[in-house]
Design an enzyme around this catalytic site. Structure first.
Site, PDB file in Angstrom:
ATOM      1  N   CYS B 105       0.759  -1.094  -0.004  1.00  0.00           N
ATOM      2  CA  CYS B 105      -0.017   0.007   0.030  1.00  0.00           C
ATOM      3  C   CYS B 105       1.005   1.080   0.105  1.00  0.00           C
ATOM      4  CB  CYS B 105      -0.983  -0.119   1.191  1.00  0.00           C
ATOM      5  SG  CYS B 105      -1.857   1.520   1.191  1.00  0.00           S
ATOM      6  N   CYS B 108      -0.541   4.110   2.553  1.00  0.00           N
ATOM      7  CA  CYS B 108      -0.528   4.008   3.894  1.00  0.00           C
ATOM      8  C   CYS B 108      -0.373   2.603   4.363  1.00  0.00           C
ATOM      9  CB  CYS B 108      -1.751   4.475   4.548  1.00  0.00           C
ATOM     10  SG  CYS B 108      -3.178   3.954   3.780  1.00  0.00           S
ATOM     11  N   SER B 109      -1.279   1.887   4.770  1.00  0.00           N
ATOM     12  CA  SER B 109      -1.044   0.555   5.182  1.00  0.00           C
ATOM     13  C   SER B 109      -2.245  -0.545   5.022  1.00  0.00           C
ATOM     14  CB  SER B 109      -0.729   0.550   6.613  1.00  0.00           C
ATOM     15  OG  SER B 109      -1.947   1.230   7.343  1.00  0.00           O
ATOM     16  N   CYS B 110      -2.911  -0.164   3.908  1.00  0.00           N
ATOM     17  CA  CYS B 110      -4.079  -1.173   3.495  1.00  0.00           C
ATOM     18  C   CYS B 110      -3.731  -2.222   3.192  1.00  0.00           C
ATOM     19  CB  CYS B 110      -4.559  -0.485   2.282  1.00  0.00           C
ATOM     20  SG  CYS B 110      -5.057   1.001   2.640  1.00  0.00           S
TER      21      CYS B 110
END
Lengths: 54, 197
Positions: B105, B108-110
């Site tokens: 991602c 971000c941090s999906c």
């Protein structure tokens, strides 16, 4: 097409919502980067309004 | 890539800020008492890569399930009872002898929570997010997943609502194994695409 989802850029600014199709778009790494590797593909999910005809 | 919590680190300013916000939200009644702790507990002990491992093992053992999984990931994963936040739109990408898939991602941090739990720290770090799209072959080699020069690499950037899961190749010599035994071979990293099972 991935599906039809609310556009986050609009969601982030208030209570308004807009649903748009999102697509998985494939980029050739050799076109993205000057030293991009052959045989590498970057798949990015993009909402309809992020795209323009190429 | 940073080590994951082998040594207790001093409390950082951002952790103090989060704690203060959480206390304030609880005090104002915006977040029920114990809510955050309960979510954390569930994702630490009940929801994690063991769920994804069951999905992969089923796909290895049952060709018809594999078909369904690749056609409609969300529905096939729900057959095993997994779903929920960050797993509403699942796409499963299959590794083959010629193609290697990996997820990232860049924003971000999906990450697909229902099948992999919460993302590891390195997945959220800018170096992983930048380098996996820029130089995946070099980064994968550094992470212990060297690929042949001619391998096609597909990097899936979870930049909208879809969450991806990699279906690794079934290791050779596992023909006689039960589904449960197969699940034991499937690691979190192999379902992110930064390792082979």
């Amino acid at each position: 097409m991935d599906g039809i989802y609310s556009v986050p850029d609009i969601e982030a600014h208030g209570t308004a919502r807009r649903q748009e199709p999102a697509y998985s778009v494939r980029f050739d790494a050799a076109e993205l980067w000057h030293d991009g590797q052959r045989g590498v593909w970057v798949h990015v999910d993009l909402w309809d309004s992020y795209l323009e005809p190429a | 890539m940073s080590a994951e919590g082998h040594h207790p680190a001093p409390v950082s300013p951002v952790e103090r800020r989060v704690a203060a916000l959480q206390a304030l939200l609880t005090e104002r009644g915006l977040v029920p008492e114990g809510y955050v702790e309960e979510i954390t507990r569930r994702y630490e002990s009940e929801i994690g890569p063991m769920n994804g491992a069951k999905v992969v093992a089923r796909a290895w053992a049952d060709p018809r399930y594999r078909e369904r999984l690749l056609t409609d990931g969300t529905a096939a994963i729900a057959e095993l009872g997994f779903g929920g936040p960050e797993g509403e739109h699942m796409v499963v990408v299959e590794n083959t002898p010629a193609v290697h898939n990996v997820i990232v991602c860049t924003l971000c941090s999906c990450y697909p929570w229902p099948v992999l739990g919460l993302p590891p720290a390195w997945y959220k770090d800018p170096p992983y997010r930048a380098r996996m799209v820029r130089e995946p072959q070099a980064l994968l080699a550094e992470m212990g997943c060297p690929l042949p020069e001619e391998a096609e690499i597909r990097v899936w950037d979870s930049s909208a609502e879809v969450r991806y899961l990699v279906l690794p190749q079934r290791p050779p010599g596992t023909e006689g194994m039960t589904e449960a035994e197969l699940a034991g071979l499937v690691t979190r990293d192999s379902m992110i695409g930064v390792a082979l099972p």
